[in-house]
Design a protein around this motif. Sequence first.
Motif, PDB file in Angstrom:
ATOM      1  N   TRP A   1       1.293  -1.863  -6.815  1.00  0.00           N
ATOM      2  CA  TRP A   1       0.855  -1.298  -5.369  1.00  0.00           C
ATOM      3  C   TRP A   1      -0.542  -0.702  -5.438  1.00  0.00           C
ATOM      4  O   TRP A   1      -1.512  -0.410  -6.613  1.00  0.00           O
ATOM      5  N   ASP A   2      -1.044  -0.796  -4.437  1.00  0.00           N
ATOM      6  CA  ASP A   2      -2.609  -0.201  -3.858  1.00  0.00           C
ATOM      7  C   ASP A   2      -2.252   1.352  -3.071  1.00  0.00           C
ATOM      8  O   ASP A   2      -1.530   1.194  -2.185  1.00  0.00           O
ATOM      9  N   VAL A   3      -2.832   2.498  -4.167  1.00  0.00           N
ATOM     10  CA  VAL A   3      -2.489   3.594  -3.866  1.00  0.00           C
ATOM     11  C   VAL A   3      -3.428   4.232  -3.821  1.00  0.00           C
ATOM     12  O   VAL A   3      -4.302   4.846  -4.231  1.00  0.00           O
ATOM     13  N   VAL A   4      -3.162   5.784  -2.573  1.00  0.00           N
ATOM     14  CA  VAL A   4      -4.471   6.102  -2.155  1.00  0.00           C
ATOM     15  C   VAL A   4      -3.403   7.746  -2.067  1.00  0.00           C
ATOM     16  O   VAL A   4      -2.056   7.864  -2.258  1.00  0.00           O
ATOM     17  N   ALA A   5      -3.901   8.775  -3.745  1.00  0.00           N
ATOM     18  CA  ALA A   5      -2.827   9.705  -3.791  1.00  0.00           C
ATOM     19  C   ALA A   5      -3.600  11.657  -3.852  1.00  0.00           C
ATOM     20  O   ALA A   5      -4.916  11.414  -3.220  1.00  0.00           O
ATOM     21  N   VAL A   6      -2.856  11.963  -2.593  1.00  0.00           N
ATOM     22  CA  VAL A   6      -3.508  13.232  -2.148  1.00  0.00           C
ATOM     23  C   VAL A   6      -2.968  14.280  -3.276  1.00  0.00           C
ATOM     24  O   VAL A   6      -1.971  14.247  -3.407  1.00  0.00           O
ATOM     25  N   ASP A   7      -4.299  15.494  -3.126  1.00  0.00           N
ATOM     26  CA  ASP A   7      -3.591  17.098  -3.434  1.00  0.00           C
ATOM     27  C   ASP A   7      -4.172  17.747  -3.187  1.00  0.00           C
ATOM     28  O   ASP A   7      -5.385  18.317  -2.440  1.00  0.00           O
TER      29      ASP A   7
ATOM     30  N   LEU B   1      -8.661  13.226   6.371  1.00  0.00           N
ATOM     31  CA  LEU B   1      -9.143  12.486   5.133  1.00  0.00           C
ATOM     32  C   LEU B   1      -9.616  10.234   5.819  1.00  0.00           C
ATOM     33  O   LEU B   1      -8.927  10.381   6.352  1.00  0.00           O
ATOM     34  N   ASP B   2     -10.305  10.150   4.240  1.00  0.00           N
ATOM     35  CA  ASP B   2     -10.380   9.316   4.160  1.00  0.00           C
ATOM     36  C   ASP B   2      -8.752   8.037   4.017  1.00  0.00           C
ATOM     37  O   ASP B   2      -8.901   7.520   3.037  1.00  0.00           O
ATOM     38  N   ALA B   3      -7.593   7.892   4.580  1.00  0.00           N
ATOM     39  CA  ALA B   3      -6.844   7.951   4.275  1.00  0.00           C
ATOM     40  C   ALA B   3      -6.276   6.895   5.699  1.00  0.00           C
ATOM     41  O   ALA B   3      -4.649   7.312   6.398  1.00  0.00           O
ATOM     42  N   PRO B   4      -6.692   6.093   5.899  1.00  0.00           N
ATOM     43  CA  PRO B   4      -5.756   5.622   7.660  1.00  0.00           C
ATOM     44  C   PRO B   4      -5.122   4.605   7.104  1.00  0.00           C
ATOM     45  O   PRO B   4      -3.962   4.910   7.853  1.00  0.00           O
ATOM     46  N   GLY B   5      -3.887   4.376   6.934  1.00  0.00           N
ATOM     47  CA  GLY B   5      -3.391   3.062   6.400  1.00  0.00           C
ATOM     48  C   GLY B   5      -3.887   1.666   7.684  1.00  0.00           C
ATOM     49  O   GLY B   5      -4.511   1.510   7.528  1.00  0.00           O
ATOM     50  N   PRO B   6      -2.197   1.208   7.973  1.00  0.00           N
ATOM     51  CA  PRO B   6      -1.094   1.302   7.209  1.00  0.00           C
ATOM     52  C   PRO B   6      -0.403   1.522   5.821  1.00  0.00           C
ATOM     53  O   PRO B   6      -1.434   0.474   4.807  1.00  0.00           O
ATOM     54  N   TYR B   7       0.524   2.406   5.356  1.00  0.00           N
ATOM     55  CA  TYR B   7       0.714   2.225   4.482  1.00  0.00           C
ATOM     56  C   TYR B   7       2.241   1.743   4.205  1.00  0.00           C
ATOM     57  O   TYR B   7       3.566   1.820   4.995  1.00  0.00           O
ATOM     58  N   ASP B   8       2.819   0.989   3.257  1.00  0.00           N
ATOM     59  CA  ASP B   8       4.669   0.606   3.266  1.00  0.00           C
ATOM     60  C   ASP B   8       5.648   1.304   2.897  1.00  0.00           C
ATOM     61  O   ASP B   8       6.653   1.689   2.917  1.00  0.00           O
ATOM     62  N   LEU B   9       4.356   2.382   2.081  1.00  0.00           N
ATOM     63  CA  LEU B   9       5.657   2.925   0.971  1.00  0.00           C
ATOM     64  C   LEU B   9       4.942   4.673   1.090  1.00  0.00           C
ATOM     65  O   LEU B   9       3.454   5.190   0.469  1.00  0.00           O
TER      66      LEU B   9
ATOM     67  N   ARG C   1       0.702  -1.577   0.072  1.00  0.00           N
ATOM     68  CA  ARG C   1       0.185  -0.092  -0.484  1.00  0.00           C
ATOM     69  C   ARG C   1       1.139   1.548   0.322  1.00  0.00           C
ATOM     70  O   ARG C   1       1.266   1.643   0.430  1.00  0.00           O
ATOM     71  N   ALA C   2       0.451   2.422  -0.721  1.00  0.00           N
ATOM     72  CA  ALA C   2       1.765   3.153  -0.875  1.00  0.00           C
ATOM     73  C   ALA C   2       0.799   4.565  -0.385  1.00  0.00           C
ATOM     74  O   ALA C   2      -0.696   4.418  -0.983  1.00  0.00           O
ATOM     75  N   LEU C   3       0.729   5.941   0.009  1.00  0.00           N
ATOM     76  CA  LEU C   3       0.249   7.314   0.240  1.00  0.00           C
ATOM     77  C   LEU C   3       0.941   7.651  -0.856  1.00  0.00           C
ATOM     78  O   LEU C   3       2.069   8.033  -0.585  1.00  0.00           O
ATOM     79  N   GLU C   4       0.467   8.818  -1.378  1.00  0.00           N
ATOM     80  CA  GLU C   4       1.713   9.466  -2.231  1.00  0.00           C
ATOM     81  C   GLU C   4       0.614  11.007  -2.276  1.00  0.00           C
ATOM     82  O   GLU C   4      -0.601  11.203  -2.003  1.00  0.00           O
ATOM     83  N   LEU C   5       1.452  12.260  -1.249  1.00  0.00           N
ATOM     84  CA  LEU C   5       1.349  13.383  -0.513  1.00  0.00           C
ATOM     85  C   LEU C   5       1.741  14.717  -1.858  1.00  0.00           C
ATOM     86  O   LEU C   5       3.298  14.630  -2.417  1.00  0.00           O
ATOM     87  N   GLY C   6       0.824  14.568  -2.595  1.00  0.00           N
ATOM     88  CA  GLY C   6       0.922  15.614  -3.238  1.00  0.00           C
ATOM     89  C   GLY C   6       0.648  15.344  -4.429  1.00  0.00           C
ATOM     90  O   GLY C   6       2.102  15.389  -5.248  1.00  0.00           O
ATOM     91  N   CYS C   7      -0.004  14.545  -4.928  1.00  0.00           N
ATOM     92  CA  CYS C   7       0.371  13.331  -6.535  1.00  0.00           C
ATOM     93  C   CYS C   7       0.543  14.180  -7.235  1.00  0.00           C
ATOM     94  O   CYS C   7       0.727  13.898  -8.982  1.00  0.00           O
ATOM     95  N   GLY C   8       0.070  15.719  -7.727  1.00  0.00           N
ATOM     96  CA  GLY C   8      -0.305  16.835  -8.709  1.00  0.00           C
ATOM     97  C   GLY C   8      -1.444  15.769  -9.886  1.00  0.00           C
ATOM     98  O   GLY C   8      -2.885  15.125  -9.180  1.00  0.00           O
TER      99      GLY C   8
END
Length: 199
Positions: free
Chosen positions: A66-72, A107-115, A46-53
């Motif tokens: 990867w299962d990705v949550v992306a935030v901008d 936000l609906d991004a509780p984790g946990p994230y590996d990356l 699981r990955a969380l991208e911060l500032g995904c553009g």
Amino acid sequence: MDQQEVAVRRELEEYYRAGRPPWDTGVTPPELIALVEGPGALPPGRALELGCGTGTNAVYLAGHGWDVVAVDLIEQAAGQARAKAAAAGARDAVRVLCGDATRLDELDAPGPYDLFFDLSCYCGIPPHRRDDYAGGVTRRAAPGARLLMFGYGPGAFDADLFAGVTADELRARFAGWELTDVTPGTNPVPTFWFTLRKE
């Protein structure tokens, strides 16, 4: 939201209104590719991208399992990222949220994230909000999680808007993480790639 945060948001929105912002090249950086595909590559998780553009790197990660949550922060960028994921057939693997990386608990991004991946998001956050970013990431980190961050150093831009980032600051703010690598960039202004590992 204070005046500095409002000013940063307006600056970012202006970049998107004017066309592609300079940090959103549409090309996945080799540093992320090495982490995902190189020797000792991380297994997909699981990955969380911060500032995904506009979603280039979120789509890349999804394409590698990867299962990705992306935030901008900017709705226009988040909308473009959703469209890019859909066009790539990655709608089920990429969930794009419009929100503030310093307010992940909202936000609906509780984790946990590996990356965690950050391509110049943190360095644009006002210093008084950076502990909130670090805390939000840390609460969502799986044991052994990695944070790969690209950041502009101090003096790269107008210091009133963009304070930049240093290795010493990351060591101080990210309790429970080890800074495992700092690689200077090749830009004419000071830039760095930082890799942190959750203990």
